[in-house]
Design an enzyme around this catalytic site. Structure first.
Site, PDB file in Angstrom:
ATOM      1  N   SER A 559       0.075  -8.532   5.900  1.00 17.70           N
ATOM      2  CA  SER A 559       0.687  -8.629   7.222  1.00 17.70           C
ATOM      3  C   SER A 559       0.034  -7.594   8.151  1.00 17.70           C
ATOM      4  CB  SER A 559       2.196  -8.451   7.119  1.00 17.70           C
ATOM      5  OG  SER A 559       2.834  -8.863   8.291  1.00 17.70           O
ATOM      6  N   ASP A 644       3.880 -19.868   7.631  1.00 14.83           N
ATOM      7  CA  ASP A 644       4.162 -18.463   7.892  1.00 14.83           C
ATOM      8  C   ASP A 644       4.849 -18.292   9.248  1.00 14.83           C
ATOM      9  OD1 ASP A 644       4.067 -15.655   8.276  1.00 14.83           O
ATOM     10  OD2 ASP A 644       2.300 -15.521   7.012  1.00 14.83           O
ATOM     11  N   HIS A 679       5.455 -16.505   4.994  1.00 12.60           N
ATOM     12  CA  HIS A 679       5.002 -15.119   5.023  1.00 12.60           C
ATOM     13  C   HIS A 679       5.178 -14.413   3.685  1.00 12.60           C
ATOM     14  CE1 HIS A 679       3.551 -11.773   7.378  1.00 12.60           C
ATOM     15  NE2 HIS A 679       4.523 -11.007   6.947  1.00 12.60           N
TER      16      HIS A 679
END
Length: 709
Positions: A559, A644, A679
């Site tokens: 991330s 995501d 995610h």
């Protein structure tokens, strides 16, 4: 995760995204994305994005390209497929399949989760009165997840009369939950379904009214609060609050005392709390203290007062108190002052005690304060690098504090600490099967001197026998954003690396809050470059001190940590044998210029708003996608998920496409897209292990796969 179908090499010629003839089977060639130049115009300059078209999620050509990359990934990973399977089996074998959490008591019931043998998802259960009571299954994740390639329970909340359950689920991985209701006496579901909500909801004291937060389906920001009457159509729900500032998000809550319902509003550097008596659900929420720039505060109530956890005139935070009838700042009185060398992270209130999760010299610890004598006591542990987390403590009038302790060598361990007698009761240490012995592993804690003289805390773990001769493989990890601190925690999966000779290094770089609030301030906005140079300085230290060498050093980040990876490989690619960038945020300027992309507006305080020239120029100076250049890069594995919700799949996809067309080396560059996840990767406790095994296998592919077997 569900394995993706393998595409034959002949399929590559049919893809519109290809620009070459199908290669022979012995020489797999990566797919080359078509160039479709798009001018991205800003008042401060025009950039050309050749791969902007990959943003088109529903475009068959985009999906074909992602699948072709997955095929190429599978081809290149073939030599370590057996090892990957072995790693997965090994990791799974350390997990006790039939397991359950330590129960906690709330309103006359003991609540816990448990796993069944072979089950991917937990069962949420309770027992009335005592642990000897009959088990009641509130939610069976395995049954609910059947037929879904992805499944997650967002949260659940039981009504005050213990008879009703509000819960939410997500079957896409976009974190857009659907809220449902269940009668716990009859087991029947209520017919209403409320879509596109935040994961949690809260009950009012009447056992009929529920408050929930609605999300914007485009930006994914929770921005509205609705009141729902059980048994009525969702179309009749009443909007009680709407946030107009798209740099703020909101969350609904209920105080520990059960007295108040709350709407918690916040951006990175400003917050506001609105509250309502839970016995008056049709009333109006009152503002506790108006939002003010650079003022953060959280509110809890106890013993006829409000307690405020705040950074008001206290960058490292302090605790204040206010009467129930006067909540403005002019009525706040200090209870716990700020300390320059200690950063306060969390507050938990009990009838007679105040508990602080605080951080000193980078170590997260617990301090318990007795309201009667105001004496504070730190719960002491002996390890060099560890962390503690306040656990589930729903009961107010109790001397027992539930918390979790863990370190690199100690599995998650649940304790009850008697705040009156100071006695510690061990309730459970998470079992690790397969003969694990913590005495076989060594932990070190060091401070690395950064190029500007700052001291960066790092924690290192390895198995006994690891030699500091520059020949050992090392996996270096960091995050360094949003003020999120990375702490040394146990991972049974990581043992598969340590047992094969790896050392694992956790770096507390700037951008987190390991060393206090200023540590965060020095790694955001116009000082973001510090995060990247800190990581590089840690890499140089590990090489200089002969923990490893550039031929054996690997880096991992996800991330915003993927942004870190992207910046680092642009700046010092020669330091690393391989880099794993998971769901990486790499197209900083383009994303932050598009307010329609999920969560963008709430991030201006982290990265800057590119509508302002200084912010635009600074972001452009480090944005990984914009700074790809004709140079050698390390071997790289880039991971993303089609659904995501935090970092859109097209950022890593475009980055890989640009790297393929620009870099000058022949090192591996692999993109793997989970076509069914978001995610957090695959759902389910065992499916997720496939992701970890895949990452480890990639590193061993670059070393000696046969030795790893």
């Amino acid at each position: 995760m569900k394995q993706l179908a393998t595409f034959g090499l002949f399929c590559l010629t049919a893809l519109a995204t290809q620009a070459q003839t199908a290669p022979p089977q012995s020489m797999p060639t990566p797919p080359i994305a078509t160039l479709k130049p798009k001018a991205l115009v800003s008042p401060y300059g025009t950039r050309t994005d050749n791969y902007y078209w990959l943003n088109e999620r529903e475009n068959p050509q985009v999906l074909d390209y992602l699948k072709a990359e997955n095929t190429y990934f599978d081809q290149q990973m073939t030599p370590v497929k057996t090892l990957e399977d072995k790693l997965f089996t090994e990791m799974k074998g350390r997990i006790k399949e039939q397991d359950e959490s330590v129960p906690f008591r709330d309103n006359g019931y003991y609540y816990y989760t448990r796993y069944e043998t072979g089950g991917e998802y937990p069962l949420y259960c309770r027992k009335a009165g005592s642990l000897q009571g009959a088990e009641e299954v509130l939610l069976n994740g395995n049954q609910m997840g059947q037929g879904h390639s992805y499944f997650a329970i967002g949260g659940y909340e039981v009504s005050d009369n213990n008879e009703l359950l509000a819960f939410s689920t997500d079957t896409v991985s976009r974190r857009l939950y659907t809220l449902r209701f269940k009668n716990l006496k009859t087991g029947q579901l209520y017919p209403e379904k409320i879509a596109n909500v935040e994961g949690n909801a809260v009950w009012a004291a009447d056992n009929q009214t529920v408050f929930y937060a609605k999300k914007d389906v485009t930006t994914l920001l929770p921005y509205q609060v609705y009141r729902h009457k059980l048994g009525t159509e969702p179309a009749q729900d009443v909007l009680v609050y709407e946030e107009k500032d798209d740099t703020f998000s909101l969350h609904v809550s209920r105080s520990k005392s059960k007295q108040y319902l709350g709407i918690e509003l916040g951006s990175a550097f400003s917050s506001e709390y609105r509250f309502l008596d839970a016995n008056n659900p049709t009333g109006e929420f009152k503002v506790f203290a108006p939002r003010t720039p650079d003022l953060l505060y959280e509110v809890q109530d106890a013993n006829g007062r409000f307690y405020i956890f705040t950074n008001w005139e206290a960058p490292n935070f302090r605790v204040m108190a206010a009467p129930l009838t006067s909540t403005g700042r002019n009525g706040w009185a200090e209870v716990i002052p700020q300390r320059e060398d200690v950063f306060l992270e969390q507050m938990e209130l009990f009838k007679n005690y105040l508990v602080l999760n605080e951080r000193e010299e980078g170590i997260r610890q617990l301090r318990v304060i007795n309201f009667k004598d105001e004496i504070g006591r730190v719960v002491d542990f002996r390890e060099l690098a560890y962390t503690t987390f306040i656990g589930a403590n729903p009961e107010f009038d109790t001397p027992l504090l539930r918390f979790t302790y863990t370190s690199f060598t100690t599995p998650a361990t649940t304790y009850d600490y008697d705040m009156a007698t100071h006695k510690l009761a061990l309730l459970k240490e998470q079992p690790v099967l397969g003969g694990f012995d913590k005495k076989n592993y060594v932990t070190e804690r060091k401070f690395v001197t950064a190029r500007d003289g700052k001291l960066i805390p790092i924690a290192i773990v390895y198995k006994k026998g690891f030699h500091k001769n520059g020949q050992g493989p090392v996996l270096q990890y960091a995050y360094g954003s949003y003020g999120l601190s990375m702490d040394p925690t146990f991972s049974s999966a990581r043992l598969s690396l340590l047992d094969r000779g790896f050392a694992y290094v956790l770096c507390g770089i700037r951008g987190g809050q390991e060393l206090g609030r200023q540590w965060f301030e020095d790694g955001r906005m116009m000082r973001k470059m510090n995060s990247f140079t800190d990581f590089i300085d840690c890499s140089d230290y590990l090489i200089k001190e002969k923990y490893t060498s550039p031929a054996k050093l690997f880096a991992l980040g996800g991330s915003a940590g993927g942004l870190l990876m992207g910046a680092v490989v642009n700046m010092r690619p020669e330091l690393y044998k391989g880099v794993i960038a998971a769901v990486p945020f790499v197209d900083v300027v383009t994303t932050m210029s598009d307010a329609s992309i999920p969560l963008t507006t709430g991030e201006y305080d982290q990265w800057g708003n590119p509508a302002n020239k200084p912010a635009y120029d600074y972001m452009l100076s480090y944005s990984p996608y914009d700074n790809v250049k004709a140079q050698k890069y390390p071997n790289m594995l880039v991971i993303t998920g089609l659904h995501d919700s935090q970092v859109q799949y097209f950022e890593p996809a475009k980055w890989v496409a640009k790297l393929r067309a620009t870099k000058t080396d022949k090192n591996l560059l692999l993109l793997h897209t989970d076509m069914e996840a978001g995610h957090g990767g695959a759902s389910g406790r065992f499916k997720a292990l496939h992701d970890v095994a895949r990452q480890y296998a990639f590193m061993f592919l670059l070393l000696d796969p046969k030795a790893a077997l």
